[in-house]
Design a protein around this motif. Sequence first.
Motif, short mmCIF file in Angstrom:
data_model
loop_
_atom_site.label_atom_id
_atom_site.label_comp_id
_atom_site.label_asym_id
_atom_site.label_seq_id
_atom_site.Cartn_x
_atom_site.Cartn_y
_atom_site.Cartn_z
N ARG A 57 -47.00 -27.78 47.70
CA ARG A 57 -47.06 -26.06 47.47
C ARG A 57 -46.62 -25.08 49.01
N ILE A 58 -46.27 -25.20 50.19
CA ILE A 58 -45.63 -24.82 50.82
C ILE A 58 -44.43 -24.47 50.37
N LEU A 59 -43.42 -25.53 50.53
CA LEU A 59 -41.76 -24.98 49.43
C LEU A 59 -41.94 -24.97 48.14
N ALA A 60 -42.67 -24.68 47.79
CA ALA A 60 -42.99 -24.35 46.05
C ALA A 60 -42.75 -22.31 46.32
N GLY A 61 -43.98 -22.60 47.21
CA GLY A 61 -44.16 -20.91 47.14
C GLY A 61 -42.70 -20.06 48.25
N GLY A 62 -42.01 -20.94 48.77
CA GLY A 62 -41.62 -20.37 49.37
C GLY A 62 -40.15 -20.56 48.62
N PHE A 63 -39.84 -21.19 47.21
CA PHE A 63 -38.82 -21.13 46.24
C PHE A 63 -39.02 -20.07 45.59
N LEU A 64 -40.44 -19.61 45.57
CA LEU A 64 -41.35 -18.38 44.18
C LEU A 64 -39.80 -17.11 45.07
N VAL A 65 -40.04 -16.94 46.19
CA VAL A 65 -39.81 -15.60 47.45
C VAL A 65 -39.12 -15.76 47.50
N GLN A 66 -37.93 -17.11 47.46
CA GLN A 66 -36.64 -17.23 48.10
C GLN A 66 -36.65 -16.87 49.86
N VAL A 67 -37.10 -17.64 50.57
CA VAL A 67 -38.54 -17.38 51.75
C VAL A 67 -37.17 -18.58 52.15
N PRO A 68 -36.99 -19.01 53.30
CA PRO A 68 -37.28 -20.38 54.13
C PRO A 68 -37.64 -20.70 55.03
N VAL A 69 -38.44 -21.46 54.63
CA VAL A 69 -39.54 -22.20 55.41
C VAL A 69 -39.34 -22.83 56.59
N SER A 70 -40.48 -22.28 57.20
CA SER A 70 -39.77 -22.89 58.68
C SER A 70 -40.19 -24.36 58.86
N SER A 71 -40.05 -25.24 60.02
CA SER A 71 -40.04 -26.62 60.52
C SER A 71 -41.47 -26.48 60.87
N TRP A 72 -42.05 -25.30 61.84
CA TRP A 72 -42.96 -25.01 62.25
C TRP A 72 -43.85 -25.24 60.94
N LEU A 73 -43.68 -24.53 60.09
CA LEU A 73 -44.70 -24.04 59.41
C LEU A 73 -44.83 -25.43 58.11
N MET A 74 -43.95 -26.23 58.01
CA MET A 74 -44.33 -27.71 57.31
C MET A 74 -44.87 -28.19 57.95
N LEU A 75 -44.83 -28.65 59.13
CA LEU A 75 -45.48 -29.30 60.21
C LEU A 75 -46.66 -29.03 60.50
#
Length: 314
Positions: free
Chosen positions: A168-186
Motif C-alpha cells: 500500500r505504501i509503495l502504491a501510494g508513492g507511485f500514485l503521486v511520484q513520491v519516493p518512499v523512504s526506507s524509514w517509512l517502509m520499515l
Amino acid sequence: MKTNSNSTINKSTLSSNKAIGIFQYTKDILKQIRCHQWVKNVFLFIPAFFAGNLFLGGNIYVLLLGFMAFSLGASTIYIINDLADVEKDRVHPTKKHRPIASGSISVMSARVMAVTTLMLCVGLCLFLPYAFGLVVAAYLVMNFCYCFGLKHVAFLDIIIIACGFFLRILAGGFLVQVPVSSWLMLITFLLALFLAFGKRRDDVIIFMEEGKKMRKSITGYNLTFIDASLGVLIAVTIVCYIMYTLSPEVTQRIGSEYICLTALPVIIGVLRYLQLTFVFQMSGSPTDLVMKDTFLQVVIGVWLVLFSYFLYLT
C-alpha cells in the motif's frame, strides 16, 4: 370499499417489506465487501502526506481514485477468502455472522460480486500510473495465494499480511511520484507485523478456550511466542519511529527539530493497543478497535494534528 381498503393496505405492506428487503440486502453487500476495512487503504496517502505534497496539484484526486481502486481490489480478496472459509466461519464465534457464512448472501451472488469488484478495480487502474497497477496486481496475486494455501503456513501468513501494508505504501508513492523512504517502509512493515500478531493472538485464545481451530496455521503459534513477538516488535517499531523523527534528513526537510514530539502520541497509542490486547482480550480486529475505541481515535487525531502542524505550518 373494504376490499379496496384491504388491497391498498396489502400493497402498502408489500411495498414496505420490499423496501426493507432491498435495504437489508444492500447492507449485507456493504458488509461483505467490508467497507469498514477500507480504512487500511489510507496508507496510500502516507507517502504524499510525509513528503508534504498531499495537496499539491491534483495529488489528492489521484490518491482518492487510487484509494477506490485498491479498496475494490481488497474487497475482491475479502469475498474470495470468505468463499474459501465459509465452513470454518460458520463455527467461528464472530465470523459466523458474515453474510456468506450466515446465508444472507448466496455463494453464487458472492462470486458475481467478486468478479464485479475485480473488474471495477481493473477499470480504475487503467486511469492511474502503470506502476500503481503493477503493485495492485502483485497485491491481488499474493493474497489469492494466501486465500488458497499460504494462510495455512504459520508465520508466513502473518508476513503476507504485513507485506500487504508495505505494498500500500509503495502504491501510494507511485500514485503521486513520491519516493518512499526506507524509514517509512520499515516502520510500516513492523507496525503491520505487530498488528497481525495481535490478530492471530485472538485465534490462539479461541483455540485454548473452546478447542476450535479457526485456521490450520494456529498450531504453529502459542501465547508465549505471540506475546514475546509483540513485545519485540513494538519496541523495535517505537525505536525506529523515534530515530526517524530525529534523523537529520527529516528535521531538515520538515524544518523543525521538535518533530520528535510526535513520538509521544505514538507511544501512548501503542500502549493503549497493548492494554486492549492483554487486559481486555480485544485483539481480534485492529480496524474494529480503531473504529470503536475513542481513546485510540483521540490519540491518532492528536498525532495527525501534531505532524500536520510541523509538516505544513512551520
